[in-house]
Design a protein around this motif. Sequence first.
Motif, mmCIF file in Angstrom:
data_model
loop_
_atom_site.group_PDB
_atom_site.id
_atom_site.type_symbol
_atom_site.label_atom_id
_atom_site.label_comp_id
_atom_site.label_asym_id
_atom_site.label_seq_id
_atom_site.Cartn_x
_atom_site.Cartn_y
_atom_site.Cartn_z
ATOM 1 N N PRO A 36 -1.148 -13.788 1.769
ATOM 2 C CA PRO A 36 -1.448 -12.368 1.347
ATOM 3 C C PRO A 36 -1.192 -12.150 0.324
ATOM 4 C CG PRO A 36 0.569 -12.270 2.555
ATOM 5 C CD PRO A 36 0.782 -13.549 2.853
ATOM 6 N N ALA A 37 -1.649 -11.233 -0.350
ATOM 7 C CA ALA A 37 -1.365 -11.283 -1.966
ATOM 8 C C ALA A 37 -1.231 -9.429 -1.999
ATOM 9 C CB ALA A 37 -2.826 -10.502 -2.845
ATOM 10 N N ILE A 38 -0.024 -9.011 -2.675
ATOM 11 C CA ILE A 38 -0.045 -7.398 -3.236
ATOM 12 C C ILE A 38 0.032 -7.335 -4.022
ATOM 13 C CG2 ILE A 38 2.295 -6.517 -3.852
ATOM 14 C CD1 ILE A 38 3.798 -8.879 -2.246
ATOM 15 N N ASP A 39 -0.235 -7.708 -4.963
ATOM 16 C CA ASP A 39 -0.849 -7.008 -6.962
ATOM 17 C C ASP A 39 -0.755 -7.754 -7.545
ATOM 18 O OD1 ASP A 39 1.835 -6.714 -8.364
ATOM 19 O OD2 ASP A 39 1.885 -4.615 -6.514
ATOM 20 N N SER A 40 -1.460 -7.721 -9.113
ATOM 21 C CA SER A 40 -1.991 -8.156 -9.925
ATOM 22 C C SER A 40 -0.562 -8.839 -10.426
ATOM 23 C CB SER A 40 -2.146 -7.258 -10.878
ATOM 24 O OG SER A 40 -1.556 -6.368 -11.648
ATOM 25 N N THR A 66 0.821 0.127 -0.888
ATOM 26 C CA THR A 66 1.882 -0.136 -1.414
ATOM 27 C C THR A 66 1.913 0.641 -3.069
ATOM 28 O OG1 THR A 66 3.572 -2.128 -0.871
ATOM 29 C CG2 THR A 66 3.294 -0.054 0.996
ATOM 30 N N SER A 67 0.900 -0.692 -2.807
ATOM 31 C CA SER A 67 0.904 -0.449 -4.919
ATOM 32 C C SER A 67 -0.386 -0.007 -5.132
ATOM 33 C CB SER A 67 0.536 -2.453 -5.094
ATOM 34 O OG SER A 67 1.520 -2.901 -5.054
ATOM 35 N N VAL A 68 -1.192 0.316 -4.080
ATOM 36 C CA VAL A 68 -1.774 1.463 -4.867
ATOM 37 C C VAL A 68 -1.141 3.073 -5.672
ATOM 38 C CG1 VAL A 68 -3.489 3.122 -4.321
ATOM 39 C CG2 VAL A 68 -3.360 1.016 -2.688
ATOM 40 N N LYS A 69 -0.986 2.833 -6.866
ATOM 41 C CA LYS A 69 -0.474 4.033 -7.710
ATOM 42 C C LYS A 69 -1.473 5.071 -8.487
ATOM 43 C CE LYS A 69 3.604 2.944 -5.787
ATOM 44 N NZ LYS A 69 4.119 4.090 -4.692
ATOM 45 N N GLU A 70 -1.122 5.552 -9.859
ATOM 46 C CA GLU A 70 -1.901 5.959 -10.662
ATOM 47 C C GLU A 70 -2.921 4.712 -10.950
ATOM 48 O OE1 GLU A 70 1.565 6.321 -10.747
ATOM 49 O OE2 GLU A 70 1.864 8.013 -10.602
ATOM 50 N N ASN A 71 -2.879 3.347 -11.394
ATOM 51 C CA ASN A 71 -3.727 2.937 -11.785
ATOM 52 C C ASN A 71 -4.617 1.717 -10.769
ATOM 53 O OD1 ASN A 71 -1.640 1.233 -11.002
ATOM 54 N ND2 ASN A 71 -1.568 -0.773 -12.150
ATOM 55 N N TRP A 100 6.366 5.141 3.221
ATOM 56 C CA TRP A 100 7.163 5.135 2.586
ATOM 57 C C TRP A 100 6.775 6.589 1.686
ATOM 58 C CZ3 TRP A 100 11.814 2.393 1.882
ATOM 59 C CH2 TRP A 100 11.373 1.230 2.677
ATOM 60 N N ASP A 101 5.686 6.921 1.515
ATOM 61 C CA ASP A 101 5.424 7.563 0.432
ATOM 62 C C ASP A 101 3.626 8.214 1.294
ATOM 63 O OD1 ASP A 101 4.427 9.512 -1.217
ATOM 64 O OD2 ASP A 101 4.578 8.538 -3.750
ATOM 65 N N SER A 102 3.335 9.377 0.679
ATOM 66 C CA SER A 102 2.045 9.767 1.382
ATOM 67 C C SER A 102 1.390 10.268 0.673
ATOM 68 C CB SER A 102 1.617 10.410 2.530
ATOM 69 O OG SER A 102 2.565 11.835 2.458
ATOM 70 N N THR A 103 1.701 10.400 -1.096
ATOM 71 C CA THR A 103 1.216 10.816 -2.378
ATOM 72 C C THR A 103 0.122 10.556 -2.484
ATOM 73 O OG1 THR A 103 3.308 10.816 -3.443
ATOM 74 C CG2 THR A 103 2.181 11.572 -4.480
ATOM 75 N N PHE A 104 -0.432 8.527 -1.998
ATOM 76 C CA PHE A 104 -1.489 8.483 -2.474
ATOM 77 C C PHE A 104 -3.087 7.911 -1.671
ATOM 78 C CE2 PHE A 104 1.261 7.509 -5.796
ATOM 79 C CZ PHE A 104 0.463 7.919 -7.197
ATOM 80 N N ILE A 105 -2.264 8.701 -0.648
ATOM 81 C CA ILE A 105 -3.102 8.883 0.554
ATOM 82 C C ILE A 105 -3.922 8.780 0.442
ATOM 83 C CG2 ILE A 105 -3.207 11.290 1.237
ATOM 84 C CD1 ILE A 105 -3.687 9.898 4.494
#
Length: 254
Positions: A36-40, A66-71, A100-105
């Motif tokens: 599986p991949a995670i991010d770039s 979990t790698s879904v952030k501002e970018n 871990w975090d729901s900021t970027f749901i």
Amino acid sequence: MITDTHTHLYSAEFDEDRAAMIQRAKDAGVSRFFIPAIDSTYTNRMLTLEKENPNDVFLMMGLHPTSVKENYLEELAHVKEWIDKKSFCAIGEIGIDLYWDSTFIKQQQEAFRTQIKWAKEKKIPIVIHCRDAFNEVFEVLESEKENTLRGIFHCFTGTLAQAKQAISYNMKLGIGGVATFKNGKIDKFLNEIDLTHIVLETDAPYLAPKPFRGKRNESAYITNVIDKLVDIYQVSYQEIAAITTQNSKDVFGI
């Protein structure tokens, strides 16, 4: 033949003994490794792994929740670029993680939906990461479901009802080390799920099964998961290996 449908062989935790670790898995009967991949930031490591193990390793491409952030739009563009220029066995691991975090749901939901659409366009399966987010994942799957969409619920840790709902979306259940945990819970009902809906995984280097719990996991330890399924289903080791490998072939087409 044993298939590990989810193993991060490119992880830095294997940098000191990767070749030996893979050989241990092969010696244990594991002949297919799905990555599986995670991010770039991991793409080059994955490509190197594939180059060094061209007959045994099958790469996925995707953006981990979990790698879904501002970018995240840049990261999604990276995924799209790669799936348009190279063949992958699946889009994964993708999904929603609210542990871990729901900021970027909202962004996680958008990324999940977008990548499902790409999987349907490419006619390849999806591999779902779901943590503390079954309702949210099911909501997206309900809106995107169609007969051609298929995949795996990686590291399934839900209830019997959630297992049946996941299966209703043409998803197999990825079963690994958690099934061996005393508090894993899924071992209490897994025998009510037909083996045709099960695939094996390790999620190495994470979630090592008993008796290695808390230590670095590796693909060879999938044999401990099979031993647990032998106990749960009361069928032979060889039958577990054969059925789950065939299930993986049905999903990935490989």
